[in-house]
Design a protein around this motif. Structure first.
Motif, PDB file in Angstrom:
ATOM      1  N   LYS A 159       0.832  -1.207   0.000  1.00  0.00           N
ATOM      2  CA  LYS A 159       0.000   0.000   0.000  1.00  0.00           C
ATOM      3  C   LYS A 159       0.866   1.258   0.000  1.00  0.00           C
ATOM      4  O   LYS A 159       0.579   2.227  -0.708  1.00  0.00           O
ATOM      5  N   LYS A 160       1.949   1.249   0.791  1.00  0.00           N
ATOM      6  CA  LYS A 160       2.845   2.406   0.831  1.00  0.00           C
ATOM      7  C   LYS A 160       3.527   2.615  -0.516  1.00  0.00           C
ATOM      8  O   LYS A 160       3.675   3.747  -0.974  1.00  0.00           O
ATOM      9  N   ILE A 161       3.925   1.527  -1.150  1.00  0.00           N
ATOM     10  CA  ILE A 161       4.548   1.618  -2.472  1.00  0.00           C
ATOM     11  C   ILE A 161       3.569   2.211  -3.472  1.00  0.00           C
ATOM     12  O   ILE A 161       3.946   3.048  -4.299  1.00  0.00           O
ATOM     13  N   GLU A 162       2.320   1.792  -3.415  1.00  0.00           N
ATOM     14  CA  GLU A 162       1.306   2.313  -4.322  1.00  0.00           C
ATOM     15  C   GLU A 162       1.107   3.816  -4.111  1.00  0.00           C
ATOM     16  O   GLU A 162       1.007   4.577  -5.076  1.00  0.00           O
ATOM     17  N   VAL A 163       1.056   4.255  -2.854  1.00  0.00           N
ATOM     18  CA  VAL A 163       0.895   5.683  -2.558  1.00  0.00           C
ATOM     19  C   VAL A 163       2.086   6.468  -3.117  1.00  0.00           C
ATOM     20  O   VAL A 163       1.919   7.514  -3.753  1.00  0.00           O
ATOM     21  N   ILE A 164       3.273   5.957  -2.911  1.00  0.00           N
ATOM     22  CA  ILE A 164       4.472   6.641  -3.402  1.00  0.00           C
ATOM     23  C   ILE A 164       4.485   6.666  -4.931  1.00  0.00           C
ATOM     24  O   ILE A 164       4.854   7.683  -5.537  1.00  0.00           O
ATOM     25  N   ALA A 165       4.047   5.577  -5.568  1.00  0.00           N
ATOM     26  CA  ALA A 165       3.985   5.542  -7.031  1.00  0.00           C
ATOM     27  C   ALA A 165       3.012   6.606  -7.545  1.00  0.00           C
ATOM     28  O   ALA A 165       3.291   7.281  -8.547  1.00  0.00           O
ATOM     29  N   GLN A 166       1.892   6.779  -6.841  1.00  0.00           N
ATOM     30  CA  GLN A 166       0.932   7.821  -7.221  1.00  0.00           C
ATOM     31  C   GLN A 166       1.543   9.211  -7.036  1.00  0.00           C
ATOM     32  O   GLN A 166       1.357  10.103  -7.873  1.00  0.00           O
ATOM     33  N   GLN A 167       2.275   9.409  -5.940  1.00  0.00           N
ATOM     34  CA  GLN A 167       2.933  10.693  -5.705  1.00  0.00           C
ATOM     35  C   GLN A 167       3.953  10.990  -6.799  1.00  0.00           C
ATOM     36  O   GLN A 167       4.057  12.125  -7.263  1.00  0.00           O
ATOM     37  N   ILE A 168       4.686   9.997  -7.202  1.00  0.00           N
ATOM     38  CA  ILE A 168       5.679  10.170  -8.272  1.00  0.00           C
ATOM     39  C   ILE A 168       4.976  10.576  -9.569  1.00  0.00           C
ATOM     40  O   ILE A 168       5.430  11.488 -10.266  1.00  0.00           O
ATOM     41  N   GLU A 169       3.882   9.892  -9.887  1.00  0.00           N
ATOM     42  CA  GLU A 169       3.149  10.205 -11.114  1.00  0.00           C
ATOM     43  C   GLU A 169       2.614  11.635 -11.068  1.00  0.00           C
ATOM     44  O   GLU A 169       2.720  12.381 -12.049  1.00  0.00           O
ATOM     45  N   LEU A 170       2.046  12.046  -9.942  1.00  0.00           N
ATOM     46  CA  LEU A 170       1.539  13.418  -9.818  1.00  0.00           C
ATOM     47  C   LEU A 170       2.675  14.434  -9.937  1.00  0.00           C
ATOM     48  O   LEU A 170       2.518  15.493 -10.556  1.00  0.00           O
ATOM     49  N   THR A 171       3.817  14.123  -9.366  1.00  0.00           N
ATOM     50  CA  THR A 171       4.975  15.017  -9.447  1.00  0.00           C
ATOM     51  C   THR A 171       5.455  15.146 -10.888  1.00  0.00           C
ATOM     52  O   THR A 171       5.818  16.238 -11.348  1.00  0.00           O
ATOM     53  N   LYS A 172       5.445  14.030 -11.630  1.00  0.00           N
ATOM     54  CA  LYS A 172       5.841  14.082 -13.043  1.00  0.00           C
ATOM     55  C   LYS A 172       4.882  14.953 -13.839  1.00  0.00           C
ATOM     56  O   LYS A 172       5.309  15.737 -14.694  1.00  0.00           O
ATOM     57  N   GLN A 173       3.580  14.826 -13.546  1.00  0.00           N
ATOM     58  CA  GLN A 173       2.591  15.652 -14.238  1.00  0.00           C
ATOM     59  C   GLN A 173       2.780  17.129 -13.891  1.00  0.00           C
ATOM     60  O   GLN A 173       2.687  18.005 -14.762  1.00  0.00           O
ATOM     61  N   PHE A 174       3.061  17.403 -12.631  1.00  0.00           N
ATOM     62  CA  PHE A 174       3.300  18.776 -12.192  1.00  0.00           C
ATOM     63  C   PHE A 174       4.530  19.352 -12.901  1.00  0.00           C
ATOM     64  O   PHE A 174       4.513  20.474 -13.402  1.00  0.00           O
ATOM     65  N   LYS A 175       5.587  18.565 -12.961  1.00  0.00           N
ATOM     66  CA  LYS A 175       6.822  18.990 -13.634  1.00  0.00           C
ATOM     67  C   LYS A 175       6.540  19.283 -15.109  1.00  0.00           C
ATOM     68  O   LYS A 175       7.003  20.295 -15.649  1.00  0.00           O
ATOM     69  N   LYS A 176       5.791  18.398 -15.752  1.00  0.00           N
ATOM     70  CA  LYS A 176       5.461  18.587 -17.168  1.00  0.00           C
ATOM     71  C   LYS A 176       4.708  19.903 -17.369  1.00  0.00           C
ATOM     72  O   LYS A 176       4.996  20.667 -18.293  1.00  0.00           O
ATOM     73  N   GLY A 177       3.743  20.170 -16.462  1.00  0.00           N
ATOM     74  CA  GLY A 177       2.985  21.419 -16.547  1.00  0.00           C
ATOM     75  C   GLY A 177       3.881  22.637 -16.367  1.00  0.00           C
ATOM     76  O   GLY A 177       3.749  23.636 -17.098  1.00  0.00           O
ATOM     77  N   LEU A 178       4.814  22.584 -15.410  1.00  0.00           N
ATOM     78  CA  LEU A 178       5.731  23.694 -15.182  1.00  0.00           C
ATOM     79  C   LEU A 178       6.625  23.923 -16.404  1.00  0.00           C
ATOM     80  O   LEU A 178       6.853  25.074 -16.808  1.00  0.00           O
ATOM     81  N   LEU A 179       7.106  22.842 -17.001  1.00  0.00           N
ATOM     82  CA  LEU A 179       7.969  22.981 -18.179  1.00  0.00           C
ATOM     83  C   LEU A 179       7.192  23.568 -19.347  1.00  0.00           C
ATOM     84  O   LEU A 179       7.722  24.390 -20.104  1.00  0.00           O
ATOM     85  N   GLN A 180       5.926  23.180 -19.490  1.00  0.00           N
ATOM     86  CA  GLN A 180       5.101  23.740 -20.580  1.00  0.00           C
ATOM     87  C   GLN A 180       4.893  25.235 -20.365  1.00  0.00           C
ATOM     88  O   GLN A 180       4.965  26.010 -21.311  1.00  0.00           O
ATOM     89  N   LYS A 181       4.643  25.653 -19.132  1.00  0.00           N
ATOM     90  CA  LYS A 181       4.454  27.078 -18.837  1.00  0.00           C
ATOM     91  C   LYS A 181       5.745  27.859 -19.081  1.00  0.00           C
ATOM     92  O   LYS A 181       5.734  28.999 -19.520  1.00  0.00           O
TER      93      LYS A 181
END
Length: 72
Positions: free
Chosen positions: A47-69
């Motif tokens: 369960k902890k691994i799954e939560v961290i995997a979700q956090q990583i995915e959200l962080t990647k999406q956030f990074k992508k958005g920042l780079l696009q801006k």
């Protein structure tokens, strides 16, 4: 040089010796209670691994958005 050649035995002899030694081993199985503790622990880790995997995915999406801006 292979392990068998260094030990001076043929691969078949080495395998036979290993098989004889393995047969004499006793494999202890944990009690039902201990197995349940182990299963619960591994489930919690999953369960902890799954939560961290979700956090990583959200962080990647956030990074992508920042780079696009940044490059618009």
């Amino acid at each position: 040089m292979s392990r068998c050649s260094r030990s001076g035995g043929s691969p078949a002899l080495v395998w036979r010796n290993w098989a004889i030694a393995w047969k004499s081993k006793i494999i202890e199985v944990p009690s039902k209670e201990e197995q349940e503790k182990i299963a619960n622990f591994l489930t919690a880790i999953d369960k902890k691994i799954e939560v961290i995997a979700q956090q990583i995915e959200l962080t990647k999406q956030f990074k992508k958005g920042l780079l696009q801006k940044m490059f618009v």
